[in-house]
Design an enzyme around this catalytic site. Structure first.
Site, mmCIF file in Angstrom:
data_model
loop_
_atom_site.group_PDB
_atom_site.id
_atom_site.type_symbol
_atom_site.label_atom_id
_atom_site.label_comp_id
_atom_site.label_asym_id
_atom_site.label_seq_id
_atom_site.Cartn_x
_atom_site.Cartn_y
_atom_site.Cartn_z
ATOM 1 N N GLU B 49 0.807 -1.221 0.000
ATOM 2 C CA GLU B 49 0.000 0.000 0.000
ATOM 3 C C GLU B 49 0.843 1.274 0.000
ATOM 4 O O GLU B 49 0.394 2.328 -0.442
ATOM 5 C CB GLU B 49 -0.965 0.025 1.186
ATOM 6 C CG GLU B 49 -2.101 -0.978 1.084
ATOM 7 C CD GLU B 49 -1.757 -2.336 1.684
ATOM 8 O OE1 GLU B 49 -0.565 -2.573 1.998
ATOM 9 O OE2 GLU B 49 -2.676 -3.157 1.836
ATOM 10 N N PHE B 111 -11.707 -6.605 14.202
ATOM 11 C CA PHE B 111 -10.632 -7.119 13.357
ATOM 12 C C PHE B 111 -10.266 -6.088 12.284
ATOM 13 O O PHE B 111 -11.140 -5.566 11.597
ATOM 14 C CB PHE B 111 -11.067 -8.435 12.699
ATOM 15 C CG PHE B 111 -10.019 -8.991 11.781
ATOM 16 C CD1 PHE B 111 -8.774 -9.377 12.266
ATOM 17 C CD2 PHE B 111 -10.256 -9.099 10.417
ATOM 18 C CE1 PHE B 111 -7.795 -9.869 11.414
ATOM 19 C CE2 PHE B 111 -9.279 -9.592 9.555
ATOM 20 C CZ PHE B 111 -8.037 -9.983 10.063
ATOM 21 N N GLN B 112 -8.990 -5.788 12.185
ATOM 22 C CA GLN B 112 -8.462 -4.815 11.222
ATOM 23 C C GLN B 112 -9.073 -3.423 11.393
ATOM 24 O O GLN B 112 -9.267 -2.693 10.424
ATOM 25 C CB GLN B 112 -8.624 -5.312 9.788
ATOM 26 C CG GLN B 112 -7.782 -6.556 9.546
ATOM 27 C CD GLN B 112 -7.578 -6.876 8.088
ATOM 28 O OE1 GLN B 112 -8.442 -6.626 7.265
ATOM 29 N NE2 GLN B 112 -6.418 -7.430 7.772
ATOM 30 N N LYS B 161 -17.488 -0.253 5.965
ATOM 31 C CA LYS B 161 -18.003 -1.265 5.041
ATOM 32 C C LYS B 161 -19.522 -1.170 4.864
ATOM 33 O O LYS B 161 -20.022 -1.242 3.746
ATOM 34 C CB LYS B 161 -17.614 -2.653 5.555
ATOM 35 C CG LYS B 161 -17.945 -3.785 4.600
ATOM 36 C CD LYS B 161 -17.358 -5.096 5.108
ATOM 37 C CE LYS B 161 -17.908 -6.293 4.342
ATOM 38 N NZ LYS B 161 -17.083 -6.679 3.195
ATOM 39 N N MET B 477 24.484 8.682 1.759
ATOM 40 C CA MET B 477 24.343 10.008 2.349
ATOM 41 C C MET B 477 24.641 9.977 3.848
ATOM 42 O O MET B 477 25.273 10.897 4.377
ATOM 43 C CB MET B 477 22.936 10.555 2.102
ATOM 44 C CG MET B 477 22.749 11.981 2.558
ATOM 45 S SD MET B 477 23.961 13.096 1.832
ATOM 46 C CE MET B 477 23.034 13.738 0.436
HETATM 47 C C1 LIG Z 1 12.603 5.749 5.035
HETATM 48 C C2 LIG Z 1 13.908 6.390 5.334
HETATM 49 N N1 LIG Z 1 14.734 5.813 6.249
HETATM 50 C C3 LIG Z 1 15.931 6.379 6.508
HETATM 51 C C4 LIG Z 1 16.324 7.527 5.896
HETATM 52 C C5 LIG Z 1 17.674 8.157 6.216
HETATM 53 N N2 LIG Z 1 18.526 8.169 5.020
HETATM 54 C C6 LIG Z 1 18.660 9.269 4.253
HETATM 55 S S1 LIG Z 1 19.646 9.029 2.939
HETATM 56 C C7 LIG Z 1 19.952 7.447 3.387
HETATM 57 C C8 LIG Z 1 20.847 6.583 2.562
HETATM 58 C C9 LIG Z 1 20.208 6.113 1.317
HETATM 59 O O1 LIG Z 1 21.036 5.146 0.702
HETATM 60 P P1 LIG Z 1 20.946 4.853 -0.833
HETATM 61 O O2 LIG Z 1 19.542 4.685 -1.234
HETATM 62 O O3 LIG Z 1 21.867 3.749 -1.165
HETATM 63 O O4 LIG Z 1 21.421 6.217 -1.478
HETATM 64 P P2 LIG Z 1 22.896 6.862 -1.566
HETATM 65 O O5 LIG Z 1 22.944 7.930 -0.524
HETATM 66 O O6 LIG Z 1 23.888 5.781 -1.321
HETATM 67 O O7 LIG Z 1 22.957 7.428 -2.934
HETATM 68 C C10 LIG Z 1 19.289 7.128 4.568
HETATM 69 C C11 LIG Z 1 19.363 5.836 5.267
HETATM 70 C C12 LIG Z 1 15.417 8.100 4.976
HETATM 71 N N3 LIG Z 1 15.684 9.248 4.349
HETATM 72 N N4 LIG Z 1 14.234 7.491 4.699
#
Ligand SMILES: Cc1ncc(C[n+]2csc(CCOP(=O)(O)OP(=O)(O)O)c2C)c(N)n1
Ligand SMILES: [Mg+2]
Lengths: 160, 563
Positions: B49, B111-112, B161, B477
C-alpha cells in the site's frame, strides 16, 4: 504574553482533537481551553488561553485558521472583552476561622455552595486575576481541593 | 435512482475526473472492488500500500491532477501513512480512500480496525470518516476540492463497510461551498505595487523559487519576469524545472547541496523574491545569516508559511502564478523606462563569475564510474526530456545537480520528508500520467530495496520505467555524514550484502543490466534505455564519492565545503 483566542468551529466530532493536536504537534502552549455550544447548533466556540511572543501568536492564529473545521479566530487580547472563569474550592473551616473565611467570600462576592462541620465549598467567578487573588487569600486556611474552568469570553459591545 | 455507497463512490470519482486509481484490496473494501469492473476506472494493483500512495503522488506531480488510491482498513490504511506524510510535506494533491470496519463495530477493536482518521490528522490537509451514506457524495466532492485548491495536499476519506453497502438516492452536488474554507488566491494590488517598486529599485535581485511555482503553473510568468528584468534564478529541490536550466540566468539549486553561485548570490543579493518556497532549514542554513543584505519578498498561498522561519519585508499571500502574472502586468510598462539589462549587468556578471569559479564538478576517473557522470549521461541520452524520479540520498542530490531540467513536473522527489522508497512507485504513477515520456528512477542501492516489490506492478502493466541504481554499496548520504562529522564511524551504513539486481530484475520478468567499467557506461546505458519495458541498470559507482558543495547542517550558506 498571554493571549485569549476565541475560536469558532464547526460542531463535529474530532474538532477538539484537531485543535489540541495542532498545539501539541507544533509545541504551542495551552494554558486553558474551554469548549461550548453557541446559538447555532452547528457551531461551537472554543476559548483558548495561550502564551507566546508576537511571532508565535501570529503562527497560532494562522495555523488555527488553516484548520478546515475552524470558521473564525479572534484574538481578544487587543479588544475590550469580558473574560470569566469559574472556581470551585474546598477549604478547611472550623469555629475559629469560619467567620473570617465568610468575610472573604463576601468581599469577593463568592457563594458558599456546600457546608460541613470542618469544610466549606466556595464558588467564585471572575477574571483570571480575581480568581488568583481569592485563591491566594484562602490558601492559609488550608485549601483541600480546587476545580477551575477554562476561560469563557465575550467581546464588549462598545470598542472605545 | 438508488445506488449503493460503493456505486456512489465510484460515480463520484468518475465525475471528479479520476481515470487511474492505485490500490490493494481487503475485506473492508471488497464491496468497492466488487463494483470496480462496472466502471471505466482503471485500477492498478500494487504490491504494497505504500506504493499505492506514492504512485498516486507521482501521478499527481507529473500530471498536475489529483492522484487517488484505495486501500483496506487496518494494516492497509497504516501502510499508507509514510506516503501521506510525504505528500503532505510537499503539498501534493492526493485523495486516499481507506476501508473501515462497519460503523456498529467502530471503537470495539474489531478485526483490522484502526483509527486512521486519528492517525493521519497531523499529516493530511483534512480527513473524513463517512458515517452516513447520504453524506458520501458531498464528502468526496469536498475531498477533491480541498486536495487541489489553495495549498494542495492529501485528503483521506475513511469508508466503513456498511456505508458502502447501503443504498440511497444519488445526488451529485453541483458545487462545493465551505464556510470555513476560502483560500485567498488573488494577490493584493497594493502589495503587488510595493513588490514591483522593490524590483525597480533593486541592484542585485534574485528569485528563489520553490514547489509552489510548479504547483500553480507559474513557470511561464516566472521565466518572463526573470528574462525581461534580468534577474538570476535559483530554486529549491521542489522548484527544479520552474525555469529553464539552460538559461544563463539559471544558478542551480540553493541550500545544503546548492551551487556555489546560488548560495553566494543569495548571500550578496539586495532583494530576494521568494516565490512558493518556505525557507526550509535545508535551504536557508543558519537562518539568522540568510540573505543578510536583502529585502525579502515572500509570495505564498499559505499564510502560515509567511513569517514562520524568517521575518520578511513584504508578505504577499497569493497563488504564485497569479502573483507573478500581476507583477508581469505591473512591470511591463517599466521595460520602456528602465534599462534592466544594463542596470543588472554588474550583478549578473558577478553571479556568472561565481558560477565559473566553482561550477558543479567532480574528479573524473578512467577506472571507476563517477555517479555524477551517470546522471550527465542520462541527461545527454534523454536530451533532458525525461521525467526523473529519485529515491533519497546522495543519488537524489546528484540527480538534482547534474540533470538539467527545462520543464516543470519532470522532477519527482520527496523533498520535505525525504522518503527512501518513494522514487520507484512514484515513477510508476508518473508513467501512467505521461505515457509519452521516458520515466527514469534514479535510485540508490539502499532506497530501491524499500519498494522493490513494485517490479511486479511495473512489469505486469508493461510499463517502460527505467531504474538506474547508482550502486555505491552504502547508505551513502549517511556514510558521508559519518565520514565528515562522525570520524568515519561507518556504523550500519555499509550495504555490501545486496541482491543481484540483474537477476532480481529477471526474476520479476524485467530486464537487468550491470555496468562497472566507465568505458561501457554510454553504450550499455543507451542499450538499457532503448530496451522496451521495465529495466534495472545496476551501475557500480565510486563507493565513497561525496556530494559537494555541502553546507553543514546549521552553518551559514557561505560556509560551503567544495570539491
Ligand atoms: C525511510 C527512510 N529511512 C531512513 C532515511 C535516512 N537516510 C537518508 S539518505 C539514506 C541513505 C540512502 O542510501 P541509498 O539509497 O543507497 O542512497 P545513496 O545515498 O547511497 O545514494 C538514509 C538511510 C530516509 N531518508 N528514509
Ligand atoms: Mg547507496
Amino acid at each position: 504574553m498571554r493571549h485569549i483566542l476565541s475560536v469558532i468551529v464547526e460542531n463535529e466530532p474530532g474538532v477538539l482533537s484537531r485543535v489540541a493536536g495542532l498545539f501539541s504537534g507544533r509545541g504551542f502552549n495551552i494554558e486553558s481551553l474551554n469548549v461550548g455550544p453557541t446559538l447555532d447548533p452547528g457551531v461551537s466556540v472554543m476559548t483558548i488561553a495561550t502564551e507566546g511572543d508576537e511571532q508565535i501568536i501570529e503562527q497560532i492564529v494562522k495555523q488555527l485558521r488553516k484548520l478546515i473545521t475552524v470558521i473564525k479566530v479572534v484574538d481578544l487580547t487587543d479588544l475590550k472583552s469580558v473574560l470569566r472563569e469559574l472556581l470551585l474550592l474546598k477549604v478547611n473551616a472550623n469555629d475559629t476561622n469560619r467567620a473570617e473565611i465568610l468575610r472573604i467570600v463576601d468581599i469577593f462576592r463568592c457563594k458558599v455552595v456546600d457546608v460541613s462541620i470542618d469544610e466549606l465549598t466556595i464558588e467564585a467567578t471572575g477574571n483570571h486575576e480575581k480568581i488568583n487573588a481569592i485563591l491566594g487569600l484562602l490558601t492559609r486556611f488550608g485549601v483541600k481541593e480546587i476545580s477551575r474552568s477554562g476561560m469563557v469570553a465575550m467581546k464588549r459591545s462598545l470598542q472605545v | 435512482m438508488e445506488l449503493t455507497g460503493a456505486q456512489i463512490l465510484l460515480e463520484c470519482l468518475k465525475r471528479e475526473g479520476v481515470e487511474v486509481i492505485f490500490g490493494f484490496p481487503g475485506g473492508a473494501v471488497i464491496d468497492i472492488y466488487n463494483e470496480l469492473p462496472n466502471t471505466s476506472l482503471r485500477h492498478i494493483l500494487v504490491r504494497h500500500e505504500q506504493a499505492a500512495i506514492h504512485a498516486a503522488d507521482g501521478f499527481a506531480r507529473a500530471s498536475g491532477k489529483v492522484g487517488c488510491c484505495l486501500v483496506t482498513s487496518g494494516p492497509g490504511a497504516t501502510n499508507t501513512v509514510t506516503g501521506i506524510a510525504t505528500a503532505y510535506m510537499d503539498s501534493i494533491p492526493v485523495v486516499i480512500l481507506t476501508g473501515q470496519v462497519p460503523t456498529p463495530l467502530i471503537g470495539n477493536d474489531a478485526f483490522q480496525e484502526v483509527d486512521i482518521v486519528g492517525i493521519t490528522r497531523p499529516c493530511t490537509k483534512h480527513n473524513y470518516l463517512v458515517k452516513d451514506v447520504r453524506d458520501l457524495a458531498h464528502v468526496i466532492r469536498q475531498a477533491f476540492y480541498l486536495a487541489r485548491s489553495g495549498r494542495p495536499g492529501p485528503v483521506l476519506v475513511d469508508l466503513p463497510k456498511d456505508v458502502m453497502q447501503v443504498k440511497t438516492k444519488f445526488v451529485w452536488p453541483e458545487d462545493v461551498k465551505m464556510r470555513s474554507y476560502n483560500p485567498n488566491v488573488k494577490p493584493h494590488a497594493g502589495q503587488i505595487k510595493k513588490v514591483a517598486q522593490l524590483i525597480r529599485d533593486a541592484e542585485r535581485p534574485i528569485i528563489y523559487a520553490g514547489g509552489g511555482v510548479i504547483t500553480s503553473q507559474g513557470h511561464e510568468a516566472l521565466t518572463w519576469l526573470a528574462q525581461n528584468l534580468h534577474i538570476p534564478v535559483t530554486a529549491t529541490l521542489m522548484g527544479l524545472g520552474c525555469f529553464p536550466g539552460k538559461d544563463r540566468l539559471w544558478l542551480g539549486m540553493l541550500g545544503m547541496h546548492g551551487t556555489y553561485a546560488a548560495n553566494m548570490a543569495v548571500n550578496n543579493a539586495d532583494l530576494v523574491l521568494a516565490v512558493g518556497a518556505r525557507f526550509d532549514d535545508r535551504v536557508t542554513g543558519k537562518v539568522s545569516t540568510f540573505a543578510p543584505m536583502a529585502k525579502l519578498v515572500h509570495i505564498d498561498i499559505d499564510p502560515t508559511s509567511i513569517q514562520k522561519n524568517v521575518s520578511v519585508h513584504v508578505p504577499l499571500v497569493s497563488d504564485c502564478r497569479l502573483a507573478l502574472e500581476a507583477l508581469k502586468e505591473e512591470l511591463t510598462p517599466s521595460l520602456a523606462e528602465y534599462d534592466f539589462e544594463t542596470g543588472h549587468l554588474p550583478w549578473v556578471s558577478k553571479v556568472r563569475a561565481w558560477a565559473k569559479e566553482h561550477p558543479l564538478s567532480y574528479q573524473p576517473s578512467e577506472t571507476t564510474i563517477k555517479p555524477q557522470s551517470v546522471v550527465e549521461k542520462l541527461h545527454e541520452l534523454t536530451r533532458g526530456e525525461a521525467v526523473i524520479c529519485t529515491e533519497v540520498g546522495q543519488h537524489q542530490m546528484w540527480a538534482a545537480q547534474f540533470y538539467t531540467f527545462n520543464e516543470p513536473n519532470c522532477f519527482l522527489s520527496s523533498g520535505g520528508l525525504g522518503t527512501m522508497g518513494y522514487g520507484f512507485p512514484a515513477a510508476i504513477g508518473a508513467q501512467f500520467a505521461r505515457p509519452d515520456k521516458m520515466v527514469i528512477d534514479i535510485a540508490g542501492d539502499g532506497s530501491i530495496q524499500m519498494n522493490i516489490q513494485e517490479l511486479a506492478t511495473s512489469v505486469c502493466n508493461n510499463l517502460g520505467v527505467k531504474i538506474v541504481i547508482l550502486n555505491n554499496g552504502y547508505l551513502g548520504m549517511v556514510r558521508q555524514w559519518q565520514e565528515l562529522f562522525y570520524k568515519k564511524n561507518y556504523c550500519s551504513t555499509c550495504m555490501d550484502a545486496q541482491p543481484d539486481f540483474v537477476k532480481l530484475a529477471e526474476a520479476y520478468g524485467a530486464k537487468g543490466f550491470r555496468i562497472s567499467d566507465p568505458k561501457d557506461l554510454e553504450r550499455v546505458l543507451k542499450q538499457a534505455l532503448d530496451t522496451p519495458g521495465t529495466v534495472i541498470v545496476d551501475v557500480r559507482v565510486e563507493r565513497e564519492e561525496n556530494v559537494y558543495p555541502m553546507v553543514p547542517a546549521g552553518a551559514s550558506l557561505t560556509d560551503m565545503l567544495l570539491v
